[in-house]
Design an enzyme around this catalytic site. Structure first.
Site, PDB file in Angstrom:
ATOM      1  NE  ARG A  37      -3.524  -0.045   2.587  1.00  0.00           N
ATOM      2  CZ  ARG A  37      -4.326  -0.328   3.610  1.00  0.00           C
ATOM      3  NH1 ARG A  37      -4.457   0.541   4.592  1.00  0.00           N
ATOM      4  NH2 ARG A  37      -4.979  -1.467   3.667  1.00  0.00           N
ATOM      5  CG  HIS A  83      -6.739  -1.463  -5.668  1.00  0.00           C
ATOM      6  ND1 HIS A  83      -5.518  -1.857  -5.153  1.00  0.00           N
ATOM      7  CD2 HIS A  83      -7.106  -0.392  -4.926  1.00  0.00           C
ATOM      8  CE1 HIS A  83      -5.164  -1.055  -4.177  1.00  0.00           C
ATOM      9  NE2 HIS A  83      -6.115  -0.157  -4.008  1.00  0.00           N
ATOM     10  CE1 TYR A 127     -22.114  15.008 -13.942  1.00  0.00           C
ATOM     11  CE2 TYR A 127     -21.046  15.222 -11.803  1.00  0.00           C
ATOM     12  CZ  TYR A 127     -22.198  15.169 -12.565  1.00  0.00           C
ATOM     13  OH  TYR A 127     -23.413  15.262 -11.979  1.00  0.00           O
TER      14      TYR A 127
END
Length: 747
Positions: A37, A83, A127
């Site tokens: 991570r 993921h 968007y």
């Protein structure tokens, strides 16, 4: 039936110490955070989430020259296939890869609102659209040629790359940051042209020193530009150890407005500084008059950064103004360097510059060898097919006859011409149009080219120097694509040493105005304009009331002495206005809750003060020794403080809770900067909890004028003959004069 029996908890429970159970589980979590991570891989400079984003976009065929796809689609594919974490975290990571103010060489080409340098968040994933950038394609070049290892994804249905081939050192080019468990990383971005130059030098001279590499990589190159003000020695030391910091300042210029007027225009701000917050801070400095020589700040930014700073007067020195702003705003920041990375994807280590470059180059050599072997296998397979084709052309009539008349042509051709199974299948699958003469010539040319390529690859694999030469050529190709020959490859951050600028005397720039400072019993402080009557009625919060009231000026430093023996310093011009109830003093200085304010007064240079504790110890301290530079204050008196009074007269009068008074010469008090002090008055043991063994008050007297104290009705009484109480310091004293105040206070 036995499967339906209840499970016996005692037989199926294993006991172990709680500390061991928690330790093992937390260690597992810590290792997962470090490896999967927070820390980047030294080879491709990516964390798993970034690597999975790029690979998923590649699988979606979002090439740099192709169409854009909705970010929501990309985020969904990354989350579902590789993921299994929150879509918000994945989208934030992808959006950062597209931000040209966060990434020196963006890895994602975004279309839409992906945030800005003001700190505004990107638009929602539904968007915006994205595709891979040219740099990402370079990072994944050769991914299908067995250049890196693959591993199963989280559910075992797909495979994902362990690391990308990485044709350039992305770790240094784009930097990285992350916080793991017990360790962190913070690597600034660098100029790709300089980093590749350092790699080429390391290929040519494997035992090169870090200091030599630091001359090629001059320092970080931030996407937002700015100016690094560090010496070459400091930068070299940072790269040598892998730890350190860089001071980064805004880039500015003086703009002439004519008639002697001018203004400062900031065109570049430090990396990771939000422009909106920076301007808010500058506006706050103007409002609170902490930088009185700054009159106004305006944000005139459009595509580029343009922050206008107006001076209060034309005779202000711009260098001094900026030097003052550097100290109190984010126009100057310190970017910490901590090159803690995963070596070979397994071992976290704080690396030097040379170690990071060596890890990348070793990875590139492994990629080169694996791609060469993969190509050799492909060449061998193709040569086998070509040999079969050529045999078929040499015996074309017989091959056609076998195919036309034999029941099992495959077996006949294998037996008659000694062909392999692969060759026979290729011949049987040939089109009729491939039987033309020109096709045979093309096959022979292809075979000769493959033989030559195989020979070249085998020679390279047998010669380490040839391998490094090939890696150098590949790096030069990348340098041509993204180096200084392109507008994006030019260095943006200047590197210089900080110039010596004489600091401005801020006190001299503050307008001198009278103030009345009010401190309430609950610790709320305010400053009213003008010298108001100290006994005037004021409004306080419910249950609160006046504690201290004094006259001061805006140029004063206000001293606060607390029962913990510390002095705190407040600039009078920074106190809240008197229209409201003020602000808590404990928000301005780090005054403990249990500590009480004993004295508040304006600081005067050259004055001296008596500080004393309840235990009856004290000393004289100079004004220069009580100024505090930080919010934590300055420790002066050891013990529980009782009073602080300015020195005057020639004698000291003290009185204890036992109402015994002692007068002794001022010369018997030592002057100290810090400590417990000396005994002022000796108290009897008394015995029991009610023992009168503490100091009640102290004051200064002029022996010739006597001692005065207030009486009821506004009258004052003076004891002119103090001979009865005169003695040596640390004496017991005698009972106070008749009529002495019952509260045992001199005033």
């Amino acid at each position: 039936m036995s499967d339906d029996l209840p499970i016996d908890p005692e037989r199926n429970t294993q006991s172990e110490p709680l500390s061991r159970a928690i330790g093992e589980r937390y260690l597992t979590y810590a290792l997962s955070t470090i490896m999967n991570r927070a820390l980047p891989d030294a080879r491709d400079g990516l964390k798993p989430v970034h690597r999975r984003i790029l690979y998923a976009m590649r699988e979606l065929r979002l090439s740099p020259n192709g169409a854009f796809r909705k970010s929501a689609k990309i985020t969904g594919d990354v989350m579902g296939n590789y993921h299994p974490h929150g879509d918000a975290a994945i989208y934030d990571a992808m959006a950062r890869l597209a931000q040209d103010f966060a990434m020196r060489y963006p890895l994602v080409d975004g279309q839409g609102n992906f945030g800005n340098i003001d700190g505004d968040n990107p638009a929602a994933a539904r968007y915006t659209e994205a595709r891979l950038a040219q740099t990402s394609e370079t990072l994944m070049d050769g991914l299908t040629e067995d250049s890196v290892d693959f591993r199963p994804n989280y559910d075992g249905t797909l495979n994902e790359p362990v690391v990308l081939p990485a044709a350039f050192p992305n770790l240094l080019a784009n930097g990285a940051s992350g916080i793991a468990v017990g360790m962190a990383t913070n690597i600034p971005p660098h100029n790709l042209h300089e980093v590749i130059d350092a790699c080429l030098h390391l290929i040519k001279t494997p035992d090169a020193r870090d200091d030599t590499l630091a001359t090629l990589i001059k320092g970080p190159d931030f996407p937002t530009g700015g100016v690094i003000v560090e010496s070459a020695d400091t930068i070299a030391q940072n790269y040598r150890t892998g730890r350190g910091a860089f001071r980064v300042r805004a880039k500015w210029e003086q703009e002439d407005l004519g008639r002697g007027q001018w203004q400062i225009v900031v065109t570049e701000i430090p990396y990771q500084v939000q422009k909106s917050r920076l301007i808010e801070r500058l506006a706050e400095l103007i409002q609170t008059k902490k930088i009185p020589i700054l009159a106004d700040v305006r944000d005139e930014s459009a595509e580029d950064v343009r922050i206008v700073l107006e001076p209060r007067a034309r005779n202000v020195d711009p260098e001094q103004l900026m030097a003052a702003l550097y100290r109190v705003s984010d126009l100057e920041v310190r970017f910490s360097l901590n090159m803690n990375v995963l070596i070979d994807g397994r071992v976290p280590k704080v690396c030097s510059l040379k170690e990071v470059l060596r890890a990348f180059l070793d990875h590139r050599r492994e990629v080169l060898v694996r791609r060469a072997n993969f190509r050799l296998d492909k060449i061998a397979a193709r040569l086998e097919v070509l040999e079969g084709y050529l045999i078929a052309y040499l015996n074309l009539d017989r091959v056609i006859e076998i195919i036309r008349y034999e029941d099992d042509p495959k077996a006949v051709m294998i037996a008659e011409f000694g062909l392999s199974d692969v060759q026979v299948e290729a011949i049987l699958n040939m089109r009729l149009r491939a039987l033309r003469k020109l096709e045979e010539i093309e096959l022979r040319a292809e075979r000769d080219g493959l033989l030559e390529e195989r020979e070249t690859l085998q020679a390279m694999l047998a010669d380490e120097a040839a391998q490094w030469s090939r890696i150098a050529d590949q790096l030069k190709e990348v340098r041509n694509l993204f180096g200084k020959s392109t507008p994006e490859g030019q260095r943006r951050t200047l590197i210089t040493e900080a110039a010596d600028v004489e600091p401005i005397d801020m006190d001299a720039m503050i307008e001198r105005e009278p103030l009345t400072v009010i401190l309430s019993r609950m610790g709320w402080i305010r400053a009213m304009k003008g010298h108001q009557p100290l006994d005037a009625e004021l409004k306080f919060k419910d249950g609160d009331g006046p504690a201290f009231a004094l006259h001061a000026e805006t140029t004063d430093k206000l001293m606060v002495f607390a029962s913990n023996g510390r002095f705190y310093t407040l600039p009078a011009n920074g106190l809240p206005g008197g229209r409201g109830m003020g602000e808590p003093l404990r928000l301005m200085v780090e005054l403990p809750n249990e500590a009480e304010v004993i004295a508040v007064f304006p600081w005067r240079d050259g004055e001296k003060y008596l500080v004393a504790s309840k235990a009856g110890d004290g000393f004289v301290v100079a004004a220069s020794d009580i100024l505090a530079q930080t919010k934590t204050g300055k420790q002066v008196l050891n013990g529980e403080a009782l009073l602080c009074k300015p020195v005057s007269g020639d004698h000291v009068a003290v009185v204890g809770t036992n109402r015994k008074m002692l007068v002794f010469p001022l010369t018997e008090l030592p002057e100290m900067a810090r400590g417990k002090g000396v005994r002022l008055q000796r108290f009897g043991s008394g015995g029991g909890l009610l023992a009168a063994d503490s100091l009640s008050d102290a004051t200064f007297v002029t022996l010739a004028e006597g001692l005065s104290w207030p009486m009821s009705g506004g009258k004052t009484r003076t004891e002119s003959d103090l001979g009865e109480w005169l003695g040596k310091r640390a004496g017991a004293g005698r009972m106070a004069p008749r009529g002495f105040p019952r509260d045992n206070k001199f005033a």
